[in-house]
Design an enzyme around this catalytic site. Structure first.
Site, PDB file in Angstrom:
ATOM      1  NE  ARG A 101      -3.176   0.181   3.215  1.00  0.00           N
ATOM      2  CZ  ARG A 101      -2.581   0.754   4.301  1.00  0.00           C
ATOM      3  NH1 ARG A 101      -1.905   1.821   4.603  1.00  0.00           N
ATOM      4  NH2 ARG A 101      -2.701  -0.259   5.444  1.00  0.00           N
ATOM      5  CE1 TYR A 110     -12.965  13.007 -16.632  1.00  0.00           C
ATOM      6  CE2 TYR A 110     -12.674  12.936 -14.323  1.00  0.00           C
ATOM      7  CZ  TYR A 110     -13.038  12.474 -15.480  1.00  0.00           C
ATOM      8  OH  TYR A 110     -13.507  11.073 -15.586  1.00  0.00           O
ATOM      9  CG  ASP A 112      -6.344  16.991 -15.290  1.00  0.00           C
ATOM     10  OD1 ASP A 112      -5.649  16.474 -15.948  1.00  0.00           O
ATOM     11  OD2 ASP A 112      -7.265  16.540 -14.812  1.00  0.00           O
ATOM     12  CE  LYS A 145      -9.841   9.132 -19.131  1.00  0.00           C
ATOM     13  NZ  LYS A 145      -9.820  10.458 -18.412  1.00  0.00           N
TER      14      LYS A 145
HETATM   15  C1  LIG Z   1     -10.224  10.863 -17.262  1.00  0.00           C
HETATM   16  C2  LIG Z   1      -9.935  12.145 -16.768  1.00  0.00           C
HETATM   17  C3  LIG Z   1      -9.475  12.301 -15.148  1.00  0.00           C
HETATM   18  C4  LIG Z   1      -9.929  11.171 -14.228  1.00  0.00           C
HETATM   19  O1  LIG Z   1      -9.123  10.040 -14.572  1.00  0.00           O
HETATM   20  P1  LIG Z   1      -9.515   8.639 -14.058  1.00  0.00           P
HETATM   21  O2  LIG Z   1      -8.439   7.876 -14.408  1.00  0.00           O
HETATM   22  O3  LIG Z   1     -10.643   8.369 -14.810  1.00  0.00           O
HETATM   23  O4  LIG Z   1     -10.014   8.714 -12.524  1.00  0.00           O
HETATM   24  C5  LIG Z   1      -9.192  13.460 -14.776  1.00  0.00           C
HETATM   25  N1  LIG Z   1      -8.843  14.479 -15.611  1.00  0.00           N
HETATM   26  C6  LIG Z   1      -8.937  14.222 -17.148  1.00  0.00           C
HETATM   27  C7  LIG Z   1      -8.566  15.620 -17.696  1.00  0.00           C
HETATM   28  C8  LIG Z   1      -9.437  13.264 -17.788  1.00  0.00           C
HETATM   29  O5  LIG Z   1      -9.457  13.185 -18.651  1.00  0.00           O
END
Ligand SMILES: *Cc1c(COP(=O)(O)O)cnc(C)c1O
Length: 399
Positions: free
Chosen positions: A64, A117, A189, A214
């Site tokens: 963890r 997001y 982000d 992604k």
């Molecule tokens: C998909 C996404 C997230 C969240 O990510 P997860 O892995 O689905 O929790 C955050 N920010 C952006 C810009 C995203 O496209």
């Protein structure tokens, strides 16, 4: 002898994605990073165990908190973002929520923008007020509003660029400078841009976040998240994550590491494909609007040119006839998933009203400049002639 991670930082991105984090000797001299599934690591020498547990010596105790496979993923991202330290989490939202809550307590204040997001927006609008944390969401292009809200006092300035799904671009260097001068933690982000296209730490922000689900992974078969920054901030987020449990598992880390080796190749191809598709859609008589920061007509094109190495793999568009037209065209695409994710090798399409902005009313979406039929396209690595031909045949049903 393999190239060290220090030397790796003077190489270019294509070398970093392949070799970053991989200079350790693997068991049996395996050339590939092994999946270390073990939950715990055993010690005969109690003093050695104690030193490792205290963090005085390198090593592993309990998964963890730290795991060798996850550690390679963290190091690979560290090298790509030019960070002092990185921390992996179970998902992008894990990275966002853990990073924010590490630095917030009741009575604190966050400033962000409206186009974040959906999960982040939900934290801001639903979760934080319940915890007594005050949140102000500014109009995304309104620098004067963002700066005056920051100047009123806050702990965190939270940004995202390019934004989802309207592809607005925020001037990272300008807002980072303003935020730093005001003494706030500036977070970005960076999921849409990837480290290949933009490195916000070099533009002055404190923390960079990714949904590794992604582009980093790239194959839509693993979830993960990561946060990058200086050692002090990352150490605090690590403590928070260790007790809140949003740990990345070794198998997902392995899949993301494997995917990341082609990150530069994928992103370059995807950017070129997205540019060509955006140009094709823009001249199509049935297309109303195309949002792509690479188009000279995009209102943030100049900022995008200044801070990004290319304009990304994602675009959005709406059709004359809006949602009714989208209902004709989208089901007829044959080389695209109709799905909620993005950043994978396949082209993926989805309506903002079904994916990122499903929780808003049509009126709220309209106020955010999101037509009911706005289609987000994450352009894949297929050959561009085939992608365009597919859109062409699907659009031909509109006549
Ligand atoms: C998909 C996404 C997230 C969240 O990510 P997860 O892995 O689905 O929790 C955050 N920010 C952006 C810009 C995203 O496209």
């Amino acid at each position: 002898m393999k190239i060290s991670d220090k030397e790796i930082c003077s190489t270019s991105m294509g070398t970093r994605v392949v070799w970053g984090g991989e200079n350790q000797t693997n068991p049996y001299n395996a050339t590939q990073v092994p999946i270390s599934c073990s939950v715990a690591y055993g010690y005969d020498d109690l003093d050695e165990w104690h030193r490792i547990a205290l963090g005085e010596d390198p090593g592993y105790i309990y998964t963890r908190n730290a795991n060798p496979t996850v550690g390679v993923f963290e190091e690979k991202v560290r090298v790509l973002e030019g960070a002092d330290a990185t921390l992996a989490l179970a998902s992008g939202m894990g990275a966002i929520a853990n990073s924010l809550y590490t630095f917030l307590k009741p009575g604190d204040r966050v400033v962000s923008v409206k186009d974040t997001y959906g999960g982040a927006t939900s934290l801001f609008l639903n979760d934080m007020p319940r915890m007594g944390i005050d949140v102000t969401l500014c109009n995304t292009d309104d620098y004067r509003q963002i700066e005056s809200e920051v100047a009123k006092g806050c702990c965190v300035l939270y940004l995202e660029t390019p934004t989802n799904p309207t592809m607005k671009i925020l001037d990272i260097a300008r807002l980072a400078k303003f935020g730093k001068a005001a003494g706030v933690i500036v977070m970005v982000d960076n999921t849409f841009a990837t480290p290949i296209l933009q490195n916000p730490l070099t533009l002055g922000v404190d923390l960079v976040l990714h949904s590794a689900t992604k582009f980093l992974s790239g194959h839509a078969d693993a979830m993960g998240g990561v946060v990058c920054g200086n050692k002090e901030l990352i150490k605090k987020i690590r403590h928070y994550r260790d007790v809140h449990g949003a740990t990345l598992d070794a198998f997902s880390a392995y899949l993301i590491i494997r995917g990341m080796k082609t990150l530069k190749l994928r992103v370059e191809t995807q950017c070129a494909n997205a540019f060509a598709l955006a140009q094709y859609l823009q001249q199509h008589p049935m297309v109303e609007v195309v949002n792509y920061p690479g188009l000279p007509t995009h209102k943030n094109h100049e900022i995008a040119k200044k801070q990004m190495r290319a304009f990304g793999a994602i675009l959005s568009f709406s059709l004359k006839g809006d949602i009714d037209a989208a209902k004709v065209v989208l089901p007829r695409l044959r080389i695209a998933h109709r799905a909620a994710n993005l950043g994978a090798v396949e082209t993926i399409c989805g309506l903002a009203r079904t994916t990122s902005h499903v929780e808003c009313t049509p009126e709220e979406r309209k106020a955010m400049g999101i037509p009911e039929g706005l289609v987000r396209v994450s352009v894949g690595i297929e050959d561009i002639e085939d992608i365009i031909a597919d859109f062409q045949q699907a659009l031909s049903f509109l006549k």
